[in-house]
Every structure is written in C-alpha cells, then in structure tokens.
Design a protein around this motif. Structure first.
Motif, PDB file in Angstrom:
ATOM      1  N   GLY A  10      80.631 124.892 -79.671  1.00 41.34           N
ATOM      2  CA  GLY A  10      80.707 124.448 -81.058  1.00 41.34           C
ATOM      3  C   GLY A  10      79.357 124.055 -81.599  1.00 41.34           C
ATOM      4  O   GLY A  10      78.316 124.330 -80.996  1.00 41.34           O
ATOM      5  N   PHE A  11      79.398 123.393 -82.734  1.00 40.30           N
ATOM      6  CA  PHE A  11      78.205 122.939 -83.443  1.00 40.30           C
ATOM      7  C   PHE A  11      78.129 121.424 -83.324  1.00 40.30           C
ATOM      8  O   PHE A  11      79.084 120.738 -83.708  1.00 40.30           O
ATOM      9  CB  PHE A  11      78.293 123.376 -84.913  1.00 40.30           C
ATOM     10  N   VAL A  12      77.005 120.921 -82.791  1.00 41.94           N
ATOM     11  CA  VAL A  12      76.838 119.486 -82.639  1.00 41.94           C
ATOM     12  C   VAL A  12      75.456 119.064 -83.109  1.00 41.94           C
ATOM     13  O   VAL A  12      74.571 119.903 -83.297  1.00 41.94           O
ATOM     14  CB  VAL A  12      77.032 119.037 -81.172  1.00 41.94           C
ATOM     15  N   GLN A  13      75.282 117.772 -83.269  1.00 38.33           N
ATOM     16  CA  GLN A  13      73.996 117.204 -83.655  1.00 38.33           C
ATOM     17  C   GLN A  13      73.188 116.842 -82.415  1.00 38.33           C
ATOM     18  O   GLN A  13      73.718 116.681 -81.316  1.00 38.33           O
ATOM     19  CB  GLN A  13      74.218 115.946 -84.502  1.00 38.33           C
ATOM     20  N   PHE A  14      71.900 116.723 -82.615  1.00 31.66           N
ATOM     21  CA  PHE A  14      70.982 116.297 -81.553  1.00 31.66           C
ATOM     22  C   PHE A  14      71.511 115.032 -80.888  1.00 31.66           C
ATOM     23  O   PHE A  14      71.895 114.079 -81.563  1.00 31.66           O
ATOM     24  CB  PHE A  14      69.609 116.035 -82.173  1.00 31.66           C
ATOM     25  N   TYR A 114      81.523 138.833 -62.100  1.00 34.98           N
ATOM     26  CA  TYR A 114      82.472 138.729 -63.207  1.00 34.98           C
ATOM     27  C   TYR A 114      81.934 137.750 -64.248  1.00 34.98           C
ATOM     28  O   TYR A 114      81.342 136.727 -63.904  1.00 34.98           O
ATOM     29  CB  TYR A 114      83.834 138.242 -62.696  1.00 34.98           C
ATOM     30  N   TRP A 115      82.215 138.072 -65.503  1.00 36.20           N
ATOM     31  CA  TRP A 115      81.691 137.287 -66.620  1.00 36.20           C
ATOM     32  C   TRP A 115      82.778 137.015 -67.639  1.00 36.20           C
ATOM     33  O   TRP A 115      83.660 137.856 -67.871  1.00 36.20           O
ATOM     34  CB  TRP A 115      80.556 138.052 -67.318  1.00 36.20           C
ATOM     35  N   GLY A 116      82.669 135.849 -68.279  1.00 35.82           N
ATOM     36  CA  GLY A 116      83.494 135.589 -69.440  1.00 35.82           C
ATOM     37  C   GLY A 116      82.860 136.193 -70.684  1.00 35.82           C
ATOM     38  O   GLY A 116      81.790 136.810 -70.628  1.00 35.82           O
ATOM     39  N   GLN A 117      83.500 135.980 -71.801  1.00 40.38           N
ATOM     40  CA  GLN A 117      83.023 136.566 -73.051  1.00 40.38           C
ATOM     41  C   GLN A 117      81.955 135.715 -73.722  1.00 40.38           C
ATOM     42  O   GLN A 117      81.278 136.173 -74.640  1.00 40.38           O
ATOM     43  CB  GLN A 117      84.203 136.767 -74.027  1.00 40.38           C
ATOM     44  N   GLY A 118      81.792 134.480 -73.257  1.00 40.86           N
ATOM     45  CA  GLY A 118      80.776 133.600 -73.811  1.00 40.86           C
ATOM     46  C   GLY A 118      81.306 132.712 -74.909  1.00 40.86           C
ATOM     47  O   GLY A 118      82.253 133.059 -75.613  1.00 40.86           O
ATOM     48  N   THR A 119      80.692 131.542 -75.034  1.00 49.38           N
ATOM     49  CA  THR A 119      81.028 130.620 -76.107  1.00 49.38           C
ATOM     50  C   THR A 119      79.727 130.077 -76.700  1.00 49.38           C
ATOM     51  O   THR A 119      78.795 129.741 -75.972  1.00 49.38           O
ATOM     52  CB  THR A 119      81.937 129.474 -75.592  1.00 49.38           C
ATOM     53  N   GLN A 120      79.664 130.039 -78.013  1.00 47.56           N
ATOM     54  CA  GLN A 120      78.434 129.649 -78.699  1.00 47.56           C
ATOM     55  C   GLN A 120      78.300 128.128 -78.736  1.00 47.56           C
ATOM     56  O   GLN A 120      79.249 127.420 -79.087  1.00 47.56           O
ATOM     57  CB  GLN A 120      78.425 130.193 -80.123  1.00 47.56           C
ATOM     58  N   VAL A 121      77.116 127.657 -78.386  1.00 44.40           N
ATOM     59  CA  VAL A 121      76.756 126.250 -78.537  1.00 44.40           C
ATOM     60  C   VAL A 121      75.548 126.191 -79.458  1.00 44.40           C
ATOM     61  O   VAL A 121      74.526 126.831 -79.191  1.00 44.40           O
ATOM     62  CB  VAL A 121      76.422 125.591 -77.184  1.00 44.40           C
TER      63      VAL A 121
END
Length: 125
Positions: A10-14, A114-121
C-alpha cells in the motif's frame, strides 16, 4: 507446482509500518525456503530477507536489517514481512519467492523457483 500470493502492500508515509503476507496454494509452503525480494523502478530484483523452512534461520540485507522482520507460520501456510520505519527508499514492488535448494542459495534472486505476482509498496516523504 507452488503458487504464491502476496498481500498487504500500500501507500504509507515516512516512518510508518506495513505487514506483508505470503500465502500458498497447491503445495505446502513449509517445504520451501521463502524469500522476500523487491524491485524498485528501473532496478534489478534484490533479495532483502529469507527464512528457512522451519523458521530457525533468517537473513536480512543491510538495507532493511533492524527495521524488517520475517516470520512464518507453517501451520497456517503463511510467511510475513513486518516492515517498520519505512522510508522512500523502500518504495518497490515486493515479491515473495520460494526455493527448495540449500539455504545459502537464498541470497540470489535467480535461485528462486517460484514467485508471487508482487505487491506495491510506496512510501511518501
């Protein structure tokens, strides 16, 4: 065949925290060394942490040591990456990946089968 699925990005602050989860289907996650690998824009994939099959051995890259914690719950077929004190340099796609070779192979992204699809940080300053 092992299928991995990441969640929790997800999207987080510093300075904030996130917890990523990696679950599996079609095979037992506990059979594999699990790594977390991240890829920042225009950069190569880099292994930042991995954990042995029974959870006894863990490794962290210098860039995340002391801030990130990897753990696993083989009963519930899940691996976690707790990320604290996030900063903009942590912005990347985070992948969980699995391999069944020697633990020492975990340092190299190319070792993972094996790999997952990835998650955005994304960490904002």
């Amino acid at each position: 065949q092992l299928r991995l699925v990441e969640s929790g990005g997800g999207f987080v602050q510093f300075g904030e925290s996130l917890r990523l989860s990696c679950t599996s289907s079609q095979d037992r996650l506990g059979r594999y060394t699990i790594g977390w690998v991240r890829q920042a824009p225009n950069k190569e994939r880099v292994v930042i942490s991995f954990i042995s099959t029974n959870g006894a051995n863990k490794w962290y890259s210098d860039s995340v040591k002391g801030r990130f914690t990897i753990s696993r719950d083989n009963t519930n077929e899940v691996v976690f990456l707790e990320m604290d004190s996030l900063n903009p340099d942590d912005t990347a796609v985070y992948y969980c990946a699995a391999h069944f070779g020697d633990l020492s192979l975990g340092y190299h992204a190319s070792s993972y089968h094996y790999w997952g699809q990835g998650t955005q940080v994304t960490v904002s300053s």
